[in-house]
Design a protein around this motif. Structure first.
Motif, short mmCIF file in Angstrom:
data_model
loop_
_atom_site.label_atom_id
_atom_site.label_comp_id
_atom_site.label_asym_id
_atom_site.label_seq_id
_atom_site.Cartn_x
_atom_site.Cartn_y
_atom_site.Cartn_z
N GLY A 59 34.48 30.79 30.63
CA GLY A 59 34.36 30.81 29.17
C GLY A 59 34.96 29.54 28.61
N GLY A 60 34.26 28.92 27.68
CA GLY A 60 34.78 27.71 27.04
C GLY A 60 34.64 26.48 27.92
N SER A 61 35.65 25.65 27.89
CA SER A 61 35.55 24.26 28.43
C SER A 61 35.60 24.05 29.93
CB SER A 61 36.69 23.42 27.82
OG SER A 61 36.59 23.41 26.44
N PRO A 62 35.94 24.97 30.82
CA PRO A 62 36.29 26.36 30.62
C PRO A 62 37.78 26.56 30.41
CG PRO A 62 36.09 25.94 32.97
CD PRO A 62 35.80 24.63 32.26
N ALA A 63 38.10 27.62 29.63
CA ALA A 63 39.48 28.00 29.37
C ALA A 63 39.82 29.33 30.01
CB ALA A 63 39.71 28.11 27.86
N ILE A 64 38.82 30.00 30.57
CA ILE A 64 39.04 31.32 31.17
C ILE A 64 38.01 31.54 32.26
CG2 ILE A 64 37.68 32.44 29.35
CD1 ILE A 64 39.49 34.92 29.65
N SER A 65 38.41 32.21 33.32
CA SER A 65 37.49 32.54 34.40
C SER A 65 37.78 33.95 34.89
CB SER A 65 37.67 31.57 35.57
OG SER A 65 36.85 31.96 36.65
N THR A 66 36.71 34.65 35.24
CA THR A 66 36.83 36.00 35.80
C THR A 66 36.12 36.03 37.15
OG1 THR A 66 34.84 36.62 34.65
CG2 THR A 66 36.91 37.19 33.58
N VAL A 67 36.69 36.77 38.10
CA VAL A 67 36.05 36.96 39.40
C VAL A 67 36.11 38.44 39.75
CG1 VAL A 67 36.15 36.47 41.88
CG2 VAL A 67 36.58 34.64 40.22
N HIS A 68 34.98 38.99 40.16
CA HIS A 68 34.93 40.37 40.66
C HIS A 68 34.28 40.38 42.04
CE1 HIS A 68 35.56 41.25 36.37
NE2 HIS A 68 36.18 42.30 36.83
N ILE A 69 34.74 41.28 42.90
CA ILE A 69 34.16 41.45 44.24
C ILE A 69 33.80 42.93 44.42
CG2 ILE A 69 34.53 41.17 46.73
CD1 ILE A 69 36.54 38.96 46.12
N PHE A 70 32.62 43.14 44.96
CA PHE A 70 32.08 44.49 45.12
C PHE A 70 31.58 44.69 46.56
CE2 PHE A 70 31.23 42.85 40.89
CZ PHE A 70 31.72 43.86 40.06
N GLN A 71 31.61 45.95 47.00
CA GLN A 71 30.96 46.26 48.28
C GLN A 71 30.32 47.64 48.19
OE1 GLN A 71 33.76 46.46 51.54
NE2 GLN A 71 34.65 48.41 50.86
N ARG A 72 29.44 47.90 49.14
CA ARG A 72 28.83 49.22 49.18
C ARG A 72 29.90 50.27 49.40
NH1 ARG A 72 24.15 49.90 53.10
NH2 ARG A 72 25.30 48.60 54.55
N GLY A 73 29.90 51.32 48.58
CA GLY A 73 30.91 52.37 48.69
C GLY A 73 30.33 53.60 49.38
N TYR A 74 29.28 53.38 50.17
CA TYR A 74 28.58 54.51 50.81
C TYR A 74 28.26 54.18 52.24
CZ TYR A 74 24.41 51.71 49.75
OH TYR A 74 23.48 50.70 49.64
#
Lengths: 386, 386
Positions: free
Chosen positions: A371-386
């Motif tokens: 987000g922005g210049s950037p001024a913010i970053s988000t990271v998510h990690i997912f896996q199969r839960g089945y």
């Protein structure tokens, strides 16, 4: 903290949706996610909504409450988040934290944006407010900021305009396989190189789109998830980090510290490393951004992002496909919705429901926003839960 | 969940602050709260910022990141919340939940708003977007909505225009004792009754102000609090609830269900009832609103709000002083900041630092905000943690 899973996901068509309102898009994806999760709407205990420009372009603030009302569950807590292009991802993260910490069992995260209104000059001016207003007044807006980063990266690492163009060509190709994408037409590297210049060295095809769209997901504790959806998706990590909010005060023009800090925290949470990621959705607001991102995320060493794209590492069928949805370049950039749109893609891929663009052996997904210049970053990690 | 305390609080002067920018106000109250808490700025792990109109009136989104940058702690997570007039209170609640659930030890909640810009018509138009845009287009904006509620309350319970005026007279009196208040001049009941009519039966003095201002508080676990501030304030309850987002679909014009649901949850969390509250700050966007609120909060039976004001229950020196800060009426309504401004008042009163307006024997404080028609309500309860 409890383990958390996604049990429902929905997405609208993304594009220029002249006939659609924010309310209408919220209804489509909110009700879609509820149906997909197989829960009753009355089970939802809170709404986390991401939106940037609704107040300015649709004359509607308080969109959390509007969403609760529109979905027929007006009495529950509902709030809106804004963190420039990280908006949707931040909303998801807050929903995740609430479920992980047992504040709620069932939470709905929605991202929605309507940018194609009558006056595109006004839309662009409104979106520019995501960047430092002082720098904006002297003309240093998104394309010129990221053009500086591109120039620095080319100078320091020998990255070429052709390599930038290959990012665009790849993401247009991926978008051509995604029925929800804003642009489904393919463009060649030559097309990209010959497009009108926006801010040297970034031409029109190096820039992301101005898109209307929405996406929604429903979260619940992992231990409850299997009772609702046969293929729940587990959230392995959720991290956010900041960085100085002006270009002038950045520590580097060739690397984003907020990404490095967020992804380091995410890998620690997930007890995984970059070699464990099957595919990623990353914030390609400009072609150079994707190259910098795949370096900062640890997929390739710093400076080798350009050659990695050239070698096909990040193409569907490559070792680590990036932006198989089409990314901000071709699926589109519905700003406050994009972060949740990425998570929708992760869910669909990990369920092996992605059709023509399915990543084979999709086991672990990473999503990344700036987000922005950037001024913010988000990271998510997912896996199969089945 | 851990018990949480407030260890630092700061507030700017509220009023028409022509020379102040959002950045400037953030710096004043952020740095003020840090100093007041006696912590180093590096100890703060996250920022929760409430703001409504910064994008539209100051051309600046992403104010979470801007605040982190401005306060010299750019790398930490920082995000912005918007829920109409409940914005600041929602930001505080999210900071509270993060500390209570051990996501962070030290969090900064800031509310900031700059509404007095060149064009007041434009400010009013922007603020109207906190209400349903469909109802707004046919003229049903805040004053006309709350005028309907006033008329209904007068019809059903015999509430009089004089009783409404007494709310304004009382809050002007309280504001005259508050050095930070927007309006420090006293107005008599006669003054209020003879003011120009805005939306019958609500005259100009029945309406809250359009104010610039900011407030900030720092939260940490209660068990750590005493090491930083000699008089920490414990958060006993934090609750939020929703309600339908249009006036047309409301269940009642004389009671706000979102308040009733939020306060019921808050009393349960705090294991207290209305009889335990020493004083309250409540959302007096219009004089009728304060009367409805003190009923919905359980301070008096439904319908008896008007006589309670007339009898002096809610005046400084009465059994349950309400809006001793001056409230939205006299301290002012800096929309996204007001919820945190209320909490600042609770902290100062519970520390017994409120000077001329000090509530004697202040032990337990309740703060209450509404947003929209109203479509959302927040309730917080605090007590001395020392």
């Amino acid at each position: 903290m409890r383990k958390v899973a996604i049990i429902g996901a929905a997405q609208s068509k993304w594009g220029v949706l002249t006939e659609r309102t924010l309310h209408d898009l919220i209804a489509e994806v909110g009700n879609g996610a509820i149906r997909n999760a197989g829960i009753s709407r009355g089970a939802i205990q809170a709404i986390y909504l991401g939106n940037v420009a609704g107040g300015e372009l649709s004359q509607q603030f308080t969109l959390g409450s509007v969403a609760a009302h529109t979905l027929g569950i007006p009495n529950i807590p509902a709030q809106r988040y804004e963190a420039a292009c990280s908006t949707g991802a931040v909303s998801f993260r807050e929903a995740y934290l609430a479920v992980a910490n047992s504040v709620y069992d069932f939470a709905l995260a929605i991202g929605v944006e309507k940018l194609n209104v009558n006056d595109m000059d006004r839309t662009v001016e409104v979106l520019s407010r995501g960047f430092d207003s002082g720098e904006g007044r002297v003309g240093l807006l998104a394309p010129s900021q990221y053009a500086l980063y591109a120039t620095a990266h080319m100078h320091k690492y020998g990255t070429t305009r052709e390599q930038l163009a290959m990012v665009a060509e790849k993401n247009y190709y991926h978008g051509s396989l995604n029925p929800d994408a804003h642009i489904r037409k393919r463009y060649s590297v030559e097309d990209v190189l010959h497009a009108p210049m926006i801010s040297d060295p970034l031409g029109r095809h190096d820039c992301s789109l101005v898109t209307d769209g929405a996406a929604a997901v429903i979260l619940c504790p992992l231990e409850m998830a299997q009772a609702y959806h046969a293929r729940p998706i587990e959230v392995l990590a959720s991290a956010v980090a900041g960085e100085t909010s002006t270009s002038a005060s950045r520590e580097s023009y060739v690397s984003f510290g907020c990404t490095r800090r967020a992804v380091e925290a995410a890998y620690q949470q997930a007890k995984l490393g970059p070699g464990d990621i099957s595919f990623a959705e990353t914030h390609d607001c400009f072609t150079i951004t994707e190259i910098i991102n795949i370096e900062d995320l640890g997929f390739v060493p710093k400076g080798e992002g350009g050659p990695a794209v050239q070698d096909g590492l990040t193409r569907l069928g490559g070792r680590l496909p990036v932006n198989v949805s089409g990314g901000l370049k071709a699926k589109g950039h519905a700003v406050g919705a994009t972060g949740i749109g990425q998570i929708y893609e992760a869910v669909i891929q990990l369920r092996h429901e992605a059709g023509e663009r399915q990543v084979s052996n999709a086991e672990v997904a990473l999503t990344h926003m700036l987000g922005g210049s950037p001024a913010i970053s988000t990271v998510h990690i997912f896996q199969r839960g089945y």
